[in-house]
Write a protein that holds these residues in place. Structure first.
Motif, PDB file in Angstrom:
ATOM      1  N   ILE A 146       0.690   6.830  -6.617  1.00  0.00           N
ATOM      2  CA  ILE A 146      -0.566   7.496  -6.954  1.00  0.00           C
ATOM      3  C   ILE A 146      -0.581   8.946  -6.454  1.00  0.00           C
ATOM      4  O   ILE A 146      -1.466   9.722  -6.822  1.00  0.00           O
ATOM      5  N   SER A 147       0.430   9.297  -5.648  1.00  0.00           N
ATOM      6  CA  SER A 147       0.521  10.661  -5.129  1.00  0.00           C
ATOM      7  C   SER A 147       1.308  11.544  -6.093  1.00  0.00           C
ATOM      8  O   SER A 147       1.976  11.063  -7.021  1.00  0.00           O
ATOM      9  N   ASN A 148       1.257  12.845  -5.845  1.00  0.00           N
ATOM     10  CA  ASN A 148       2.015  13.782  -6.669  1.00  0.00           C
ATOM     11  C   ASN A 148       3.508  13.738  -6.384  1.00  0.00           C
ATOM     12  O   ASN A 148       4.294  14.354  -7.109  1.00  0.00           O
ATOM     13  N   GLU A 149       3.901  13.001  -5.353  1.00  0.00           N
ATOM     14  CA  GLU A 149       5.324  12.850  -5.051  1.00  0.00           C
ATOM     15  C   GLU A 149       6.065  12.129  -6.176  1.00  0.00           C
ATOM     16  O   GLU A 149       7.272  12.299  -6.341  1.00  0.00           O
ATOM     17  N   SER A 150       5.335  11.321  -6.936  1.00  0.00           N
ATOM     18  CA  SER A 150       5.950  10.553  -8.029  1.00  0.00           C
ATOM     19  C   SER A 150       5.581  11.154  -9.383  1.00  0.00           C
ATOM     20  O   SER A 150       5.406  10.428 -10.361  1.00  0.00           O
ATOM     21  N   SER A 151       5.487  12.465  -9.461  1.00  0.00           N
ATOM     22  CA  SER A 151       4.956  13.136 -10.651  1.00  0.00           C
ATOM     23  C   SER A 151       5.768  12.901 -11.920  1.00  0.00           C
ATOM     24  O   SER A 151       5.272  13.134 -13.025  1.00  0.00           O
ATOM     25  N   TYR A 152       7.018  12.422 -11.805  1.00  0.00           N
ATOM     26  CA  TYR A 152       7.804  12.139 -13.005  1.00  0.00           C
ATOM     27  C   TYR A 152       8.157  10.655 -13.107  1.00  0.00           C
ATOM     28  O   TYR A 152       9.072  10.270 -13.822  1.00  0.00           O
ATOM     29  N   VAL A 153       7.391   9.838 -12.393  1.00  0.00           N
ATOM     30  CA  VAL A 153       7.538   8.384 -12.495  1.00  0.00           C
ATOM     31  C   VAL A 153       6.376   7.873 -13.329  1.00  0.00           C
ATOM     32  O   VAL A 153       5.214   8.014 -12.942  1.00  0.00           O
ATOM     33  N   ASN A 154       6.677   7.278 -14.459  1.00  0.00           N
ATOM     34  CA  ASN A 154       5.615   6.868 -15.380  1.00  0.00           C
ATOM     35  C   ASN A 154       6.034   5.636 -16.164  1.00  0.00           C
ATOM     36  O   ASN A 154       7.213   5.474 -16.503  1.00  0.00           O
ATOM     37  N   ALA A 155       5.052   4.745 -16.438  1.00  0.00           N
ATOM     38  CA  ALA A 155       5.292   3.525 -17.221  1.00  0.00           C
ATOM     39  C   ALA A 155       6.362   2.644 -16.571  1.00  0.00           C
ATOM     40  O   ALA A 155       7.094   1.924 -17.250  1.00  0.00           O
ATOM     41  N   TYR A 156       6.406   2.675 -15.259  1.00  0.00           N
ATOM     42  CA  TYR A 156       7.452   1.987 -14.507  1.00  0.00           C
ATOM     43  C   TYR A 156       6.859   0.800 -13.757  1.00  0.00           C
ATOM     44  O   TYR A 156       5.716   0.843 -13.309  1.00  0.00           O
ATOM     45  N   THR A 157       7.644  -0.262 -13.613  1.00  0.00           N
ATOM     46  CA  THR A 157       7.248  -1.413 -12.802  1.00  0.00           C
ATOM     47  C   THR A 157       8.152  -1.507 -11.593  1.00  0.00           C
ATOM     48  O   THR A 157       9.369  -1.654 -11.721  1.00  0.00           O
ATOM     49  N   LEU A 158       7.559  -1.386 -10.419  1.00  0.00           N
ATOM     50  CA  LEU A 158       8.299  -1.489  -9.164  1.00  0.00           C
ATOM     51  C   LEU A 158       8.162  -2.910  -8.629  1.00  0.00           C
ATOM     52  O   LEU A 158       7.065  -3.344  -8.268  1.00  0.00           O
ATOM     53  N   PHE A 159       9.282  -3.628  -8.593  1.00  0.00           N
ATOM     54  CA  PHE A 159       9.277  -4.980  -8.035  1.00  0.00           C
ATOM     55  C   PHE A 159       9.484  -4.877  -6.529  1.00  0.00           C
ATOM     56  O   PHE A 159      10.558  -4.526  -6.054  1.00  0.00           O
ATOM     57  N   LEU A 160       8.429  -5.182  -5.795  1.00  0.00           N
ATOM     58  CA  LEU A 160       8.409  -5.033  -4.344  1.00  0.00           C
ATOM     59  C   LEU A 160       8.703  -6.403  -3.730  1.00  0.00           C
ATOM     60  O   LEU A 160       7.798  -7.099  -3.261  1.00  0.00           O
ATOM     61  N   ASP A 161       9.967  -6.801  -3.756  1.00  0.00           N
ATOM     62  CA  ASP A 161      10.319  -8.176  -3.371  1.00  0.00           C
ATOM     63  C   ASP A 161      11.504  -8.246  -2.429  1.00  0.00           C
ATOM     64  O   ASP A 161      12.070  -9.316  -2.229  1.00  0.00           O
ATOM     65  N   ALA A 162      11.906  -7.100  -1.854  1.00  0.00           N
ATOM     66  CA  ALA A 162      13.038  -7.031  -0.926  1.00  0.00           C
ATOM     67  C   ALA A 162      14.348  -7.490  -1.562  1.00  0.00           C
ATOM     68  O   ALA A 162      15.278  -7.887  -0.868  1.00  0.00           O
ATOM     69  N   GLY A 163      14.419  -7.438  -2.887  1.00  0.00           N
ATOM     70  CA  GLY A 163      15.637  -7.843  -3.587  1.00  0.00           C
ATOM     71  C   GLY A 163      15.698  -9.311  -3.937  1.00  0.00           C
ATOM     72  O   GLY A 163      16.722  -9.810  -4.400  1.00  0.00           O
ATOM     73  N   HIS A 164      14.581 -10.021  -3.743  1.00  0.00           N
ATOM     74  CA  HIS A 164      14.566 -11.473  -3.973  1.00  0.00           C
ATOM     75  C   HIS A 164      15.026 -11.832  -5.392  1.00  0.00           C
ATOM     76  O   HIS A 164      15.888 -12.694  -5.577  1.00  0.00           O
ATOM     77  N   MET A 165      14.465 -11.156  -6.393  1.00  0.00           N
ATOM     78  CA  MET A 165      14.810 -11.507  -7.767  1.00  0.00           C
ATOM     79  C   MET A 165      16.228 -11.071  -8.133  1.00  0.00           C
ATOM     80  O   MET A 165      16.802 -11.566  -9.101  1.00  0.00           O
ATOM     81  N   ALA A 166      16.796 -10.152  -7.356  1.00  0.00           N
ATOM     82  CA  ALA A 166      18.164  -9.721  -7.589  1.00  0.00           C
ATOM     83  C   ALA A 166      19.175 -10.672  -6.967  1.00  0.00           C
ATOM     84  O   ALA A 166      20.382 -10.470  -7.084  1.00  0.00           O
ATOM     85  N   GLY A 167      18.686 -11.704  -6.286  1.00  0.00           N
ATOM     86  CA  GLY A 167      19.576 -12.702  -5.699  1.00  0.00           C
ATOM     87  C   GLY A 167      19.789 -12.562  -4.216  1.00  0.00           C
ATOM     88  O   GLY A 167      20.604 -13.270  -3.631  1.00  0.00           O
ATOM     89  N   ALA A 194       0.820  -1.212   0.000  1.00  0.00           N
ATOM     90  CA  ALA A 194       0.000   0.000   0.000  1.00  0.00           C
ATOM     91  C   ALA A 194       0.853   1.261   0.000  1.00  0.00           C
ATOM     92  O   ALA A 194       0.509   2.251  -0.669  1.00  0.00           O
ATOM     93  N   TYR A 195       1.956   1.255   0.723  1.00  0.00           N
ATOM     94  CA  TYR A 195       2.820   2.440   0.738  1.00  0.00           C
ATOM     95  C   TYR A 195       3.485   2.657  -0.618  1.00  0.00           C
ATOM     96  O   TYR A 195       3.708   3.809  -1.030  1.00  0.00           O
ATOM     97  N   ALA A 196       3.803   1.575  -1.324  1.00  0.00           N
ATOM     98  CA  ALA A 196       4.324   1.726  -2.683  1.00  0.00           C
ATOM     99  C   ALA A 196       3.260   2.348  -3.582  1.00  0.00           C
ATOM    100  O   ALA A 196       3.539   3.254  -4.383  1.00  0.00           O
ATOM    101  N   ALA A 197       2.019   1.873  -3.442  1.00  0.00           N
ATOM    102  CA  ALA A 197       0.915   2.431  -4.228  1.00  0.00           C
ATOM    103  C   ALA A 197       0.670   3.890  -3.863  1.00  0.00           C
ATOM    104  O   ALA A 197       0.370   4.721  -4.730  1.00  0.00           O
ATOM    105  N   LEU A 198       0.793   4.216  -2.577  1.00  0.00           N
ATOM    106  CA  LEU A 198       0.612   5.596  -2.124  1.00  0.00           C
ATOM    107  C   LEU A 198       1.602   6.519  -2.821  1.00  0.00           C
ATOM    108  O   LEU A 198       1.227   7.591  -3.318  1.00  0.00           O
ATOM    109  N   PHE A 199       2.847   6.131  -2.867  1.00  0.00           N
ATOM    110  CA  PHE A 199       3.854   6.949  -3.538  1.00  0.00           C
ATOM    111  C   PHE A 199       3.525   7.126  -5.018  1.00  0.00           C
ATOM    112  O   PHE A 199       3.548   8.238  -5.553  1.00  0.00           O
TER     113      PHE A 199
END
Length: 286
Positions: A261-282, A254-259
């Motif tokens: 959907i808020s105006n704080e991320s006004s220049y973040v667009n078409a981006y995928t945030l992987f919320l996995d604590a670095g799991h896929m990075a190893g 929810a906090y990732a979604a909050l960021f």
């Protein structure tokens, strides 16, 4: 020369727990005056003495805590009402709307209806999803189409309708999954539909650019939601290698979604945030 083998250090899951992780932080007015629809705002009941919060409910409650007026859409009136009840008990503003997202004809009217009651529309969080759980050898055309109708088609139709009525500068989020990048679950309809959501998110972002409407995608890893806890009951080894020695929480999603959907991320667009604590990075436990 002698060598000694040291036992691996024990992880302390509490080291990565904060008030935000547990949904205990106070609102800071980050969405003050915003009007937001959350699709999949309820959550299903599970047999658990203390069930965890689901992503959609956590988003709805958090958005309201931060000052938004929230339309809580769900297929279950009871589940959405429970979310609204929690919001209003905290002094927030929210209402229930019931929609079966597999019903093509129901989606555009729901957006129009909610936007009218909200007095406009500034944000849309799409969190609904299902899984037939069938492996490829057992897959049927009907099961495949049902997963795609909910996980992809409904998202397209909701976004299409929202773009028509959303105020310039608004934002849309989709909830995909780490499963979009992996075949570990032997669940091709779910995995491929979650991958399709990422491509769809980019398409929505492109369509919204003229009005300054952004669209981003959140792809959670192992989350201790009602669905995740049920999955862990079926597969005891499901999350043995997660970083920090714990699964994520619905509040962290929810906090990732909050960021986003808020105006704080006004220049973040078409981006995928992987919320996995670095799991896929190893970053995994061995």
């Amino acid at each position: 020369m002698s060598t000694t083998t040291q036992a691996p250090k024990q992880l302390d899951p509490a080291a990565s727990l904060h008030a935000e992780t547990l949904g205990l932080a106070k609102g800071r007015g980050r969405l003050e005056g915003r009007r937001i629809i959350v699709v999949g705002a309820g959550q299903r009941n599970i047999i658990d003495a203390e069930p965890p919060v689901g992503n959609g409910r956590a988003m709805s409650v958090l958005f309201a805590r931060e000052g938004a007026h929230v339309a809580c859409i769900d297929i279950s009136k009871e589940a959405a009402d429970d979310t609204v009840r929690q919001i209003t008990s905290e002094g927030g503003r929210a209402f229930t709307d019931v929609v079966d997202v597999s019903d093509i004809a129901a989606i555009a009217p729901a957006i129009a209806r909610c936007a009218k009651q909200l007095g406009g529309l500034d944000g849309l969080a799409l969190n609904v999803g299902i899984s037939c759980g069938l492996s490829l050898p057992k897959m049927t055309a009907e099961a495949w189409d049902r997963d795609y109708a909910v996980n992809v088609r409904s998202h397209m139709l909701f976004a299409q309708a929202a773009l028509d009525v959303m105020s310039p500068g608004g934002a849309i989020t989709l909830t995909s999954s780490m499963a979009s990048q992996r075949a570990n679950g032997r669940n091709p309809a779910y995995e491929s539909s979650k991958a399709a959501q990422i491509a769809l998110g980019r398409a929505i972002a492109r369509a919204g650019e003229e009005k300054g409407i952004r669209c981003n995608v959140i792809a959670p890893g192992f989350i201790d939601s009602p669905m995740g806890r049920d999955a862990s009951r079926r597969r005891a080894d499901r999350a043995l290698t997660v970083p920090f020695g714990r699964q994520g929480t619905g509040w962290e999603v929810a906090y990732a979604a909050l960021f986003l959907i808020s105006n704080e991320s006004s220049y973040v667009n078409a981006y995928t945030l992987f919320l996995d604590a670095g799991h896929m990075a190893g970053i995994v436990r061995t």
